[in-house]
Design a protein around this motif. Sequence first.
Motif, PDB file in Angstrom:
ATOM      1  N   ARG A  85       0.833  -1.212   0.000  1.00  0.00           N
ATOM      2  CA  ARG A  85       0.000   0.000   0.000  1.00  0.00           C
ATOM      3  C   ARG A  85       0.860   1.252   0.000  1.00  0.00           C
ATOM      4  N   ALA A  86       1.954   1.213   0.738  1.00  0.00           N
ATOM      5  CA  ALA A  86       2.850   2.369   0.780  1.00  0.00           C
ATOM      6  C   ALA A  86       3.467   2.622  -0.590  1.00  0.00           C
ATOM      7  N   LEU A  87       3.922   1.568  -1.234  1.00  0.00           N
ATOM      8  CA  LEU A  87       4.555   1.726  -2.539  1.00  0.00           C
ATOM      9  C   LEU A  87       3.568   2.212  -3.591  1.00  0.00           C
ATOM     10  N   SER A  88       2.301   1.835  -3.439  1.00  0.00           N
ATOM     11  CA  SER A  88       1.311   2.268  -4.432  1.00  0.00           C
ATOM     12  C   SER A  88       1.126   3.776  -4.428  1.00  0.00           C
ATOM     13  N   THR A  89       1.417   4.422  -3.309  1.00  0.00           N
ATOM     14  CA  THR A  89       1.243   5.872  -3.227  1.00  0.00           C
ATOM     15  C   THR A  89       2.452   6.637  -3.760  1.00  0.00           C
ATOM     16  N   ILE A  90       3.560   5.924  -3.994  1.00  0.00           N
ATOM     17  CA  ILE A  90       4.734   6.585  -4.588  1.00  0.00           C
ATOM     18  C   ILE A  90       5.041   5.971  -5.951  1.00  0.00           C
ATOM     19  N   ALA A  91       3.974   5.466  -6.602  1.00  0.00           N
ATOM     20  CA  ALA A  91       4.151   4.789  -7.890  1.00  0.00           C
ATOM     21  C   ALA A  91       4.713   5.716  -8.958  1.00  0.00           C
ATOM     22  N   GLY A  92       4.555   7.034  -8.755  1.00  0.00           N
ATOM     23  CA  GLY A  92       5.078   7.975  -9.739  1.00  0.00           C
ATOM     24  C   GLY A  92       6.577   8.175  -9.645  1.00  0.00           C
ATOM     25  N   GLU A  93       7.195   7.694  -8.555  1.00  0.00           N
ATOM     26  CA  GLU A  93       8.642   7.819  -8.386  1.00  0.00           C
ATOM     27  C   GLU A  93       9.360   6.676  -9.107  1.00  0.00           C
ATOM     28  N   GLN A  94      10.659   6.833  -9.306  1.00  0.00           N
ATOM     29  CA  GLN A  94      11.462   5.800  -9.950  1.00  0.00           C
ATOM     30  C   GLN A  94      11.998   4.836  -8.895  1.00  0.00           C
ATOM     31  N   TRP A  95      11.451   3.645  -8.850  1.00  0.00           N
ATOM     32  CA  TRP A  95      11.919   2.625  -7.918  1.00  0.00           C
ATOM     33  C   TRP A  95      11.521   1.246  -8.429  1.00  0.00           C
ATOM     34  N   LYS A  96      12.174   0.236  -7.893  1.00  0.00           N
ATOM     35  CA  LYS A  96      11.775  -1.149  -8.117  1.00  0.00           C
ATOM     36  C   LYS A  96      11.881  -1.884  -6.786  1.00  0.00           C
ATOM     37  N   LEU A  97      11.153  -2.989  -6.662  1.00  0.00           N
ATOM     38  CA  LEU A  97      11.083  -3.733  -5.408  1.00  0.00           C
ATOM     39  C   LEU A  97      11.732  -5.098  -5.584  1.00  0.00           C
ATOM     40  N   LEU A  98      12.631  -5.442  -4.663  1.00  0.00           N
ATOM     41  CA  LEU A  98      13.282  -6.746  -4.646  1.00  0.00           C
ATOM     42  C   LEU A  98      12.857  -7.474  -3.375  1.00  0.00           C
ATOM     43  N   VAL A  99      12.138  -8.577  -3.526  1.00  0.00           N
ATOM     44  CA  VAL A  99      11.622  -9.348  -2.390  1.00  0.00           C
ATOM     45  C   VAL A  99      12.357 -10.679  -2.317  1.00  0.00           C
ATOM     46  N   VAL A 100      13.053 -10.907  -1.211  1.00  0.00           N
ATOM     47  CA  VAL A 100      13.836 -12.125  -1.019  1.00  0.00           C
ATOM     48  C   VAL A 100      13.169 -12.964   0.068  1.00  0.00           C
ATOM     49  N   GLY A 101      12.766 -14.168  -0.292  1.00  0.00           N
ATOM     50  CA  GLY A 101      12.128 -15.041   0.686  1.00  0.00           C
ATOM     51  C   GLY A 101      10.879 -15.682   0.109  1.00  0.00           C
ATOM     52  N   ASP A 102      10.274 -16.521   0.920  1.00  0.00           N
ATOM     53  CA  ASP A 102       9.079 -17.231   0.489  1.00  0.00           C
ATOM     54  C   ASP A 102       8.219 -17.503   1.715  1.00  0.00           C
ATOM     55  N   GLY A 103       6.996 -17.970   1.486  1.00  0.00           N
ATOM     56  CA  GLY A 103       6.111 -18.267   2.594  1.00  0.00           C
ATOM     57  C   GLY A 103       4.660 -18.251   2.178  1.00  0.00           C
ATOM     58  N   PRO A 104       3.756 -18.491   3.118  1.00  0.00           N
ATOM     59  CA  PRO A 104       2.335 -18.627   2.796  1.00  0.00           C
ATOM     60  C   PRO A 104       1.676 -17.365   2.262  1.00  0.00           C
ATOM     61  N   GLU A 105       2.284 -16.196   2.464  1.00  0.00           N
ATOM     62  CA  GLU A 105       1.684 -14.962   1.984  1.00  0.00           C
ATOM     63  C   GLU A 105       2.139 -14.573   0.584  1.00  0.00           C
ATOM     64  N   ARG A 106       2.973 -15.400  -0.026  1.00  0.00           N
ATOM     65  CA  ARG A 106       3.511 -15.010  -1.332  1.00  0.00           C
ATOM     66  C   ARG A 106       2.401 -14.821  -2.367  1.00  0.00           C
ATOM     67  N   GLU A 107       1.481 -15.759  -2.443  1.00  0.00           N
ATOM     68  CA  GLU A 107       0.430 -15.684  -3.461  1.00  0.00           C
ATOM     69  C   GLU A 107      -0.456 -14.456  -3.265  1.00  0.00           C
ATOM     70  N   SER A 108      -0.875 -14.202  -2.026  1.00  0.00           N
ATOM     71  CA  SER A 108      -1.740 -13.043  -1.769  1.00  0.00           C
ATOM     72  C   SER A 108      -0.990 -11.738  -1.998  1.00  0.00           C
ATOM     73  N   PHE A 109       0.312 -11.735  -1.693  1.00  0.00           N
ATOM     74  CA  PHE A 109       1.120 -10.534  -1.923  1.00  0.00           C
ATOM     75  C   PHE A 109       1.250 -10.258  -3.416  1.00  0.00           C
ATOM     76  N   GLN A 110       1.497 -11.293  -4.189  1.00  0.00           N
ATOM     77  CA  GLN A 110       1.586 -11.122  -5.644  1.00  0.00           C
ATOM     78  C   GLN A 110       0.258 -10.637  -6.217  1.00  0.00           C
ATOM     79  N   ARG A 111      -0.823 -11.170  -5.681  1.00  0.00           N
ATOM     80  CA  ARG A 111      -2.142 -10.732  -6.150  1.00  0.00           C
ATOM     81  C   ARG A 111      -2.361  -9.253  -5.828  1.00  0.00           C
ATOM     82  N   MET A 112      -1.949  -8.841  -4.627  1.00  0.00           N
ATOM     83  CA  MET A 112      -2.093  -7.442  -4.237  1.00  0.00           C
ATOM     84  C   MET A 112      -1.243  -6.540  -5.112  1.00  0.00           C
ATOM     85  N   LEU A 113      -0.031  -6.967  -5.426  1.00  0.00           N
ATOM     86  CA  LEU A 113       0.836  -6.185  -6.302  1.00  0.00           C
ATOM     87  C   LEU A 113       0.200  -6.010  -7.680  1.00  0.00           C
TER      88      LEU A 113
END
Length: 211
Positions: A85-113
């Motif tokens: 949610r935080a990143l969605s509010t700065i979507a106009g800025e130049q950035w990329k996200l690197l997520v290292v790890g895995d777990g039960p929330e991966r699918e829901s997180f990808q869906r949210m992204l």
Amino acid sequence: FHGYPPPFNLFERRGLNQAAAAYGCSETVRELLVAKGFRHTIRVIPFGVNVNEYPVRSPRPAGETLTIGFAGRMLPAKGLDTLARALSTIAGEQWKLLVVGDGPERESFQRMLSELNLADRTQLTGAVKYDQMSQLFRQMDILVLPTQTTKRIREQFGRVLVEAMASGVAVVGSTCGAIPEVIGDAGVVYPEGDAAALATYNELKRSHAEG
């Protein structure tokens, strides 16, 4: 603070009674031991980092896209929804996200992204071997640890914070558990669960500049 059922509570009590002293990795752990009734000497000894295994990253070339990182188990309490949610509010800025790890929330997180139109700016590595972390930290400019307190989770240290700092990466963390204690004045702390506070881009830039 877990109230374990019999016989596990008896095992815990016997262990605490038989120990002459204890050490915890943070003040949060010391407070927990006291709450559990431990009355002997307690010393806080933070986790260390072998700095030879975490060489300082090279400065990011001017004009290169800022890389915001997360490293850890992808669990409900890790605050990945707050980060998205935080990143969605700065979507106009130049950035990329690197997520290292895995777990039960991966699918829901990808869906949210995907719902927030951030999927194409995100790289998910999945679970990696420990000896790969040094190289991954060197790809980050900022590490965010957005853990949120639950009945089962309260950050008792946050080892990735000190590993990131050893690598020369700026750190931003929530107020959950020992995170503020570990970060100290070396980064930015925001109220856990507060996406608007996390998204304050001036704070992220200040963290990166001071890192």
